[in-house]
Design a protein around this motif. Structure first.
Motif, mmCIF file in Angstrom:
data_model
loop_
_atom_site.group_PDB
_atom_site.id
_atom_site.type_symbol
_atom_site.label_atom_id
_atom_site.label_comp_id
_atom_site.label_asym_id
_atom_site.label_seq_id
_atom_site.Cartn_x
_atom_site.Cartn_y
_atom_site.Cartn_z
ATOM 1 N N LEU A 250 45.552 49.826 71.653
ATOM 2 C CA LEU A 250 46.918 50.170 71.264
ATOM 3 C C LEU A 250 47.613 48.974 70.620
ATOM 4 O O LEU A 250 48.291 49.114 69.596
ATOM 5 C CB LEU A 250 47.708 50.670 72.479
ATOM 6 N N THR A 251 47.420 47.805 71.189
ATOM 7 C CA THR A 251 48.032 46.598 70.632
ATOM 8 C C THR A 251 47.503 46.319 69.229
ATOM 9 O O THR A 251 48.275 45.986 68.316
ATOM 10 C CB THR A 251 47.786 45.392 71.551
ATOM 11 N N LEU B 268 57.842 51.601 70.418
ATOM 12 C CA LEU B 268 56.563 51.560 71.119
ATOM 13 C C LEU B 268 56.083 50.120 71.324
ATOM 14 O O LEU B 268 55.567 49.778 72.398
ATOM 15 C CB LEU B 268 55.518 52.392 70.381
ATOM 16 N N ILE B 269 56.271 49.250 70.340
ATOM 17 C CA ILE B 269 55.929 47.827 70.519
ATOM 18 C C ILE B 269 56.779 47.241 71.647
ATOM 19 O O ILE B 269 56.279 46.498 72.498
ATOM 20 C CB ILE B 269 56.118 47.035 69.204
ATOM 21 N N ASP C 141 38.085 47.940 82.008
ATOM 22 C CA ASP C 141 38.282 49.370 81.761
ATOM 23 C C ASP C 141 39.728 49.686 81.392
ATOM 24 O O ASP C 141 39.984 50.500 80.510
ATOM 25 C CB ASP C 141 37.819 50.211 82.952
ATOM 26 N N THR C 142 40.686 49.029 82.020
ATOM 27 C CA THR C 142 42.085 49.256 81.651
ATOM 28 C C THR C 142 42.476 48.414 80.436
ATOM 29 O O THR C 142 43.370 48.789 79.676
ATOM 30 C CB THR C 142 43.039 48.957 82.828
ATOM 31 N N ALA C 143 41.802 47.294 80.255
ATOM 32 C CA ALA C 143 42.103 46.423 79.121
ATOM 33 C C ALA C 143 41.761 47.082 77.788
ATOM 34 O O ALA C 143 42.476 46.887 76.801
ATOM 35 C CB ALA C 143 41.347 45.104 79.252
ATOM 36 N N LEU C 144 40.693 47.851 77.757
ATOM 37 C CA LEU C 144 40.243 48.436 76.497
ATOM 38 C C LEU C 144 41.328 49.267 75.816
ATOM 39 O O LEU C 144 41.662 49.014 74.657
ATOM 40 C CB LEU C 144 38.962 49.254 76.700
ATOM 41 N N PRO C 145 41.924 50.251 76.479
ATOM 42 C CA PRO C 145 42.957 51.024 75.779
ATOM 43 C C PRO C 145 44.215 50.216 75.462
ATOM 44 O O PRO C 145 44.858 50.450 74.431
ATOM 45 C CB PRO C 145 43.256 52.186 76.730
ATOM 46 N N GLN D 18 44.300 36.696 64.308
ATOM 47 C CA GLN D 18 43.077 37.406 63.924
ATOM 48 C C GLN D 18 43.015 38.818 64.511
ATOM 49 O O GLN D 18 42.210 39.629 64.065
ATOM 50 C CB GLN D 18 41.842 36.612 64.370
ATOM 51 N N GLY D 19 43.818 39.106 65.512
ATOM 52 C CA GLY D 19 43.845 40.441 66.091
ATOM 53 C C GLY D 19 43.720 40.420 67.595
ATOM 54 O O GLY D 19 43.615 39.359 68.212
ATOM 55 N N TYR D 20 43.710 41.597 68.154
ATOM 56 C CA TYR D 20 43.787 41.752 69.606
ATOM 57 C C TYR D 20 42.514 42.276 70.244
ATOM 58 O O TYR D 20 42.511 42.648 71.404
ATOM 59 C CB TYR D 20 44.966 42.662 69.955
#
Length: 186
Positions: free
Chosen positions: A30-31, A136-137, A22-26, A171-173
């Motif tokens: 964002l990443t 932000l990064i 649940d916390t990983a999703l946002p 490939q992405g996050y």
């Protein structure tokens, strides 16, 4: 040894993100937006920011992972190494040096980002959005670094692990559909 019980087959940030989906999703979203979304900075340049911040925070897992991703995206294994050593002499553009300087300031403290540092970046051609995204990064990777180190996540030492992780990061996050399978017992 991690401070909490984490999936043994998922070292570093991956196990932490799987621990709390649940916390990983946002965080993952964002990443993905910041490092792979639309930008005038290349994915490799954005990975250099993540690499520099992680190296300055002395977070070995994130430094190794994002160094490898930057190497793969930039097509060489010297630029990220040079950025970690001294971004002012690294083989990157003046704009990138100025943005990396902003990242270095923000990594220490957001209040360390000076008007002079921002003006330098603008003179080198950085846009407001590039400056925004750099800060932000930096903030995001300070979060990741504290997350990994604060819970004593496992940090592999095998370079082959980081090669594979770097290939996945390129490939992405986003989380793979179905998550990360447990490897079969040998």
């Amino acid at each position: 040894m991690p401070h909490i019980s984490l999936p043994e087959h998922l070292p570093g940030i991956t196990g932490l993100l799987e621990y709390r989906l649940d916390t990983a999703l946002p965080i993952r979203e964002l990443t993905q937006i910041l490092l792979r979304g639309e930008s005038t900075l290349t994915p490799g340049e954005r990975e250099l920011i993540a690499t520099l911040v992680s190296a300055r925070n002395e977070t070995r897992f994130c430094t190794a992972a994002h160094t490898k991703a930057a190497d793969l995206l930039l097509g060489d294994d010297e630029t990220a190494r040079a950025v970690k050593q001294d971004y002012e002499t690294a083989p990157v553009s003046e704009k990138m040096k100025a943005l990396l300087a902003i990242a270095a300031h923000a990594q220490r403290s957001g209040k360390d980002v000076t008007p002079e540092a921002v003006e330098r970046a603008k003179r080198a051609g950085a846009t407001d959005r590039e400056i925004h995204d750099t800060v932000l990064i930096t903030a995001l990777f300070c979060l990741y670094n504290k997350y990994v180190d604060g819970l004593a996540s496992v940090t592999p030492t095998d370079p082959v692990y980081y090669q594979r992780l770097g290939e996945r990061i390129v490939q992405g996050y986003k989380r793979p559909p179905g998550g990360f399978p447990v490897p079969p017992k040998m």
